[in-house]
Each structure stands twice: as C-alpha cells, then as structure tokens.
Scaffold this motif. Structure first.
Motif, PDB file in Angstrom:
ATOM      1  N   SER A  27       0.832  -1.204   0.000  1.00 51.31           N
ATOM      2  CA  SER A  27       0.000   0.000   0.000  1.00 51.31           C
ATOM      3  C   SER A  27       0.866   1.253   0.000  1.00 51.31           C
ATOM      4  CB  SER A  27      -0.925   0.002   1.219  1.00 51.31           C
ATOM      5  OG  SER A  27      -1.804  -1.105   1.188  1.00 51.31           O
ATOM      6  N   CYS A  28       1.947   1.213   0.772  1.00 51.52           N
ATOM      7  CA  CYS A  28       2.859   2.356   0.813  1.00 51.52           C
ATOM      8  C   CYS A  28       3.629   2.498  -0.493  1.00 51.52           C
ATOM      9  CB  CYS A  28       3.835   2.200   1.977  1.00 51.52           C
ATOM     10  SG  CYS A  28       3.064   2.380   3.599  1.00 51.52           S
ATOM     11  N   MET A  29       4.018   1.366  -1.071  1.00 53.01           N
ATOM     12  CA  MET A  29       4.842   1.432  -2.271  1.00 53.01           C
ATOM     13  C   MET A  29       4.126   2.126  -3.418  1.00 53.01           C
ATOM     14  SD  MET A  29       6.138  -1.314  -4.986  1.00 53.01           S
ATOM     15  CE  MET A  29       7.000  -0.643  -6.413  1.00 53.01           C
ATOM     16  N   ARG A  30       2.818   1.875  -3.581  1.00 55.59           N
ATOM     17  CA  ARG A  30       2.128   2.490  -4.716  1.00 55.59           C
ATOM     18  C   ARG A  30       2.089   4.014  -4.580  1.00 55.59           C
ATOM     19  NH1 ARG A  30      -2.494  -0.282  -2.374  1.00 55.59           N
ATOM     20  NH2 ARG A  30      -2.112  -1.938  -3.889  1.00 55.59           N
ATOM     21  N   VAL A  31       2.048   4.500  -3.346  1.00 52.39           N
ATOM     22  CA  VAL A  31       2.039   5.947  -3.124  1.00 52.39           C
ATOM     23  C   VAL A  31       3.425   6.536  -3.375  1.00 52.39           C
ATOM     24  CG1 VAL A  31       1.769   7.746  -1.367  1.00 52.39           C
ATOM     25  CG2 VAL A  31       0.070   5.917  -1.573  1.00 52.39           C
ATOM     26  N   THR A  32       4.467   5.913  -2.840  1.00 53.15           N
ATOM     27  CA  THR A  32       5.818   6.440  -3.062  1.00 53.15           C
ATOM     28  C   THR A  32       6.189   6.366  -4.539  1.00 53.15           C
ATOM     29  OG1 THR A  32       6.827   4.284  -2.535  1.00 53.15           O
ATOM     30  CG2 THR A  32       6.595   5.864  -0.733  1.00 53.15           C
ATOM     31  N   LEU A  33       5.728   5.312  -5.231  1.00 50.23           N
ATOM     32  CA  LEU A  33       6.024   5.187  -6.657  1.00 50.23           C
ATOM     33  C   LEU A  33       5.390   6.329  -7.445  1.00 50.23           C
ATOM     34  CD1 LEU A  33       7.323   3.554  -8.937  1.00 50.23           C
ATOM     35  CD2 LEU A  33       5.241   2.155  -9.036  1.00 50.23           C
ATOM     36  N   LEU A  34       4.144   6.671  -7.124  1.00 53.84           N
ATOM     37  CA  LEU A  34       3.504   7.776  -7.833  1.00 53.84           C
ATOM     38  C   LEU A  34       4.204   9.101  -7.525  1.00 53.84           C
ATOM     39  CD1 LEU A  34       1.315   8.880  -9.675  1.00 53.84           C
ATOM     40  CD2 LEU A  34      -0.185   9.089  -7.677  1.00 53.84           C
ATOM     41  N   MET A  35       4.596   9.311  -6.281  1.00 53.54           N
ATOM     42  CA  MET A  35       5.287  10.559  -5.945  1.00 53.54           C
ATOM     43  C   MET A  35       6.604  10.673  -6.704  1.00 53.54           C
ATOM     44  SD  MET A  35       4.489  11.300  -1.901  1.00 53.54           S
ATOM     45  CE  MET A  35       5.275   9.813  -1.260  1.00 53.54           C
ATOM     46  N   GLU A  36       7.311   9.559  -6.843  1.00 54.10           N
ATOM     47  CA  GLU A  36       8.560   9.580  -7.605  1.00 54.10           C
ATOM     48  C   GLU A  36       8.291   9.772  -9.095  1.00 54.10           C
ATOM     49  OE1 GLU A  36      12.181   9.127  -6.496  1.00 54.10           O
ATOM     50  OE2 GLU A  36      10.873  10.268  -5.152  1.00 54.10           O
ATOM     51  N   GLU A  37       7.249   9.140  -9.614  1.00 52.49           N
ATOM     52  CA  GLU A  37       6.900   9.316 -11.026  1.00 52.49           C
ATOM     53  C   GLU A  37       6.577  10.777 -11.330  1.00 52.49           C
ATOM     54  OE1 GLU A  37       7.242   7.381 -13.442  1.00 52.49           O
ATOM     55  OE2 GLU A  37       6.862   5.286 -12.905  1.00 52.49           O
ATOM     56  N   ALA A 228       8.763  -6.370 -15.064  1.00 50.58           N
ATOM     57  CA  ALA A 228      10.117  -5.960 -15.446  1.00 50.58           C
ATOM     58  C   ALA A 228      10.099  -4.603 -16.142  1.00 50.58           C
ATOM     59  CB  ALA A 228      10.737  -7.018 -16.355  1.00 50.58           C
ATOM     60  N   ARG A 229       9.068  -4.367 -16.928  1.00 48.93           N
ATOM     61  CA  ARG A 229       8.927  -3.097 -17.649  1.00 48.93           C
ATOM     62  C   ARG A 229       8.830  -1.928 -16.656  1.00 48.93           C
ATOM     63  NH1 ARG A 229       4.759  -4.892 -20.488  1.00 48.93           N
ATOM     64  NH2 ARG A 229       6.162  -6.142 -21.756  1.00 48.93           N
ATOM     65  N   ILE A 230       8.066  -2.128 -15.601  1.00 51.82           N
ATOM     66  CA  ILE A 230       7.888  -1.061 -14.617  1.00 51.82           C
ATOM     67  C   ILE A 230       9.123  -0.932 -13.726  1.00 51.82           C
ATOM     68  CG2 ILE A 230       6.472  -0.273 -12.675  1.00 51.82           C
ATOM     69  CD1 ILE A 230       4.077  -1.635 -14.019  1.00 51.82           C
ATOM     70  N   LYS A 231       9.749  -2.049 -13.394  1.00 46.71           N
ATOM     71  CA  LYS A 231      10.956  -1.997 -12.565  1.00 46.71           C
ATOM     72  C   LYS A 231      12.111  -1.296 -13.280  1.00 46.71           C
ATOM     73  CE  LYS A 231      10.899  -6.451 -11.255  1.00 46.71           C
ATOM     74  NZ  LYS A 231      11.353  -7.688 -10.545  1.00 46.71           N
ATOM     75  N   ALA A 232      12.043  -1.218 -14.603  1.00 41.33           N
ATOM     76  CA  ALA A 232      13.089  -0.544 -15.371  1.00 41.33           C
ATOM     77  C   ALA A 232      12.919   0.975 -15.374  1.00 41.33           C
ATOM     78  CB  ALA A 232      13.098  -1.065 -16.809  1.00 41.33           C
ATOM     79  N   ARG A 233      11.792   1.474 -14.880  1.00 41.56           N
ATOM     80  CA  ARG A 233      11.549   2.911 -14.859  1.00 41.56           C
ATOM     81  C   ARG A 233      12.387   3.580 -13.757  1.00 41.56           C
ATOM     82  NH1 ARG A 233       7.004   4.515 -17.725  1.00 41.56           N
ATOM     83  NH2 ARG A 233       6.860   6.403 -16.465  1.00 41.56           N
ATOM     84  N   PRO A 234      12.845   4.818 -13.988  1.00 37.27           N
ATOM     85  CA  PRO A 234      13.665   5.508 -12.979  1.00 37.27           C
ATOM     86  C   PRO A 234      12.976   5.666 -11.628  1.00 37.27           C
ATOM     87  CG  PRO A 234      13.793   6.635 -15.097  1.00 37.27           C
ATOM     88  CD  PRO A 234      12.732   5.589 -15.239  1.00 37.27           C
ATOM     89  N   ALA A 235      11.640   5.754 -11.629  1.00 37.16           N
ATOM     90  CA  ALA A 235      10.916   5.955 -10.368  1.00 37.16           C
ATOM     91  C   ALA A 235      10.981   4.734  -9.457  1.00 37.16           C
ATOM     92  CB  ALA A 235       9.455   6.307 -10.649  1.00 37.16           C
ATOM     93  N   TYR A 236      11.306   3.585 -10.032  1.00 37.72           N
ATOM     94  CA  TYR A 236      11.477   2.387  -9.200  1.00 37.72           C
ATOM     95  C   TYR A 236      12.904   2.421  -8.661  1.00 37.72           C
ATOM     96  CZ  TYR A 236      11.546  -2.496  -7.724  1.00 37.72           C
ATOM     97  OH  TYR A 236      11.655  -3.654  -6.983  1.00 37.72           O
ATOM     98  N   ASN A 237      13.059   2.991  -7.475  1.00 36.82           N
ATOM     99  CA  ASN A 237      14.391   3.229  -6.927  1.00 36.82           C
ATOM    100  C   ASN A 237      14.416   2.918  -5.437  1.00 36.82           C
ATOM    101  OD1 ASN A 237      13.254   5.522  -5.571  1.00 36.82           O
ATOM    102  ND2 ASN A 237      13.520   6.737  -7.438  1.00 36.82           N
ATOM    103  N   SER A 238      15.470   3.340  -4.763  1.00 40.11           N
ATOM    104  CA  SER A 238      15.637   3.001  -3.347  1.00 40.11           C
ATOM    105  C   SER A 238      14.545   3.597  -2.464  1.00 40.11           C
ATOM    106  CB  SER A 238      17.009   3.478  -2.856  1.00 40.11           C
ATOM    107  OG  SER A 238      17.142   4.883  -3.017  1.00 40.11           O
TER     108      SER A 238
END
Length: 269
Positions: A27-37, A228-238
């Motif tokens: 649940s947290c990851m989807r929010v942080t991912l959008l903020m990074e995107e 894999a396609r989404i994990k390759a995006r820059p927003a998928y980070n630490s």
C-alpha cells in the motif's frame, strides 16, 4: 475522499508533501512510486507497526483508521492509498498518469480501487500464510474493534497464523489472480489503454510484494514481463522498492513480539 482537517497545530502547519508509512508495504509502495513518477519533493516519516505507532496519536489524527500510508499536503491529511493516489493526481496534474480515453479513465479508477481494496484478501493474507500472524496486544485489538472492524476481524481470525488448509486457499486465490492478470496483459505493455497509468502503479505494488515473499510467478510470463517493464523505470528506486528482508528474519521478529506479549499478558493477569 479520506481527507482530514488536522486538529494538531504542529501537523496542520506542515507545508509541502509529508509521507507517513513503512517500507515493507505494498500500500505504501504504490504511493511512493507515484510521488517519484511525478517528481515530487516529499519528506518521509516512518511509522513503526511493530510498536503500534499507527494506533497512537499523533498518527491517528492523520489516519483515523490506523492504516498506512497517509500524507499531509500543506496541512491537509489524506489517508488510504486509493484516496492518496486520487488526491496526488488531482493536485499535481503536470505529469498525468491517466489513459487518453474517458471510458478508459473510468476503467482505470475501477482497477485502482480493486487493487487497493484487495490488500487483505491477497497481500496481507499471503504474508500471514508464509511468515505468520503479526501479534496484536489486547489493547490493539480493542482499538481495531472500535476504529477499524475489517482489521479487527482479520487479526482475530488468524491470531497465530494460518492452518495448512487456510494457506492453500490463499495460494489458490492468488494463483487465480495471477492467471487473470497474465491473460489481461497478453499482447499489451500496460493494463488500461496500453498506456502506463495509475492502474499499473496500483497493481505493481501488490505483485512486487508477493515477489519479495517468494511467491512463484514463473508460470505467468506476461505478468513477469510487465513487472520488469515497470521496474526498469527511474521511479522504481531506493525510495520506492520494498526491501527484500529474509523470511526467517521476519519470522524471528514476530516470534519475539509474540513471546513478549504473552509474558506481558501473564504478568498482568
């Protein structure tokens, strides 16, 4: 929308985007991912579930149901990942994550809602199946009973984890979901309108959480390729990745807390 006008003057005075959550959460990851995107400048505040910080002030003034994540944006609190995604998309429209067609936008929001609402049935249930139940003290259970009946029902149903039969039922349920998603993604790069959208952001968090818990996804090639396609995006980070904590370590941590609660309960009785 789950928006709260904060009573605490210190929290109400916060400016910018302040995020409250934990690293080990779909649940947290989807929010942080959008903020990074969206390229937002956001500040992170950890909420320790093992210490029940989510059931205490000041966090409950931000998220009355005690769920993570939550955000404060310019003094306004928003809780529940679905409502947060919707809020962020409306407040920061410079980078949009919507399909092009209006009909697809409605489908997308329905898909996002389903991804967010499936947390207990799939991700939380699988965590309990492979790691064991997260122990709750009696005061915590009483808090859930009053403020979050759905989580109260879940925690009282599996106080010490699941039986073998219950585990198999969860695995079968998730396998069916994976097969459905795999079929949906055949011949497509993304879920709705073949364009990266909030639907992908909402669902990828669920499957990455299952992957961290070693759920076998190898039978679903289109699903794996989409991940894999989404994990390759820059927003998928630490800042957004769910940490790969060894299952044995999580089991030990839960065993320690369960033992502590039993000793404490015996001493108080």
């Amino acid at each position: 929308m789950a928006i709260e006008q904060l009573r605490c003057s210190k929290l109400a005075s916060l400016q910018g985007v302040h995020y409250y959550g934990g690293a080990y959460s779909n649940s947290c990851m989807r929010v942080t991912l959008l903020m990074e995107e969206k390229g937002l400048n956001w500040r992170s505040h950890g909420v320790n579930l093992m210490r029940s910080e989510n059931l205490q002030e000041p966090y409950t003034s931000i998220s009355p149901g005690g769920t993570i994540p939550a955000i404060i944006h310019n003094g306004v609190a928003v809780s529940d990942s679905f409502h947060i995604l919707k809020y962020l998309e409306e407040q920061f429209p410079e980078q949009r994550f919507l399909p092009e067609n209006e009909s697809d936008i409605e489908l997308m929001w329905n898909s996002v809602r389903l991804a967010c609402d499936s947390h207990i049935d799939y991700n939380k249930s699988y965590f309990y199946a492979v790691v064991g139940g997260r122990p709750c003290s009696q005061p915590d259970l009483e808090w859930y009973r009053k403020h979050n009946p759905a989580l109260y029902e879940f925690h009282t149903k599996y106080p010490d984890g699941m039986t073998s039969k219950q585990k198999l039922e969860v695995i079968e349920r998730i396998s069916k979901l994976c097969a459905q998603m795999d079929a949906e993604l055949k011949g497509k790069d993304y879920l709705i309108g073949n364009r990266y959208s909030l639907a992908d952001i909402a669902w990828i968090a669920n499957f990455l959480f299952l992957e961290v818990l070693n759920f076998d996804l190898s039978s679903y090639p289109y699903l794996v390729a989409w991940m894999a396609r989404i994990k390759a995006r820059p927003a998928y980070n630490s800042k957004t990745r769910i940490p790969n904590v060894p299952l044995w370590l999580m089991k030990v941590m839960l065993l320690i807390k369960r033992t502590f609660l039993r000793i404490k309960g015996a001493a108080e009785s």
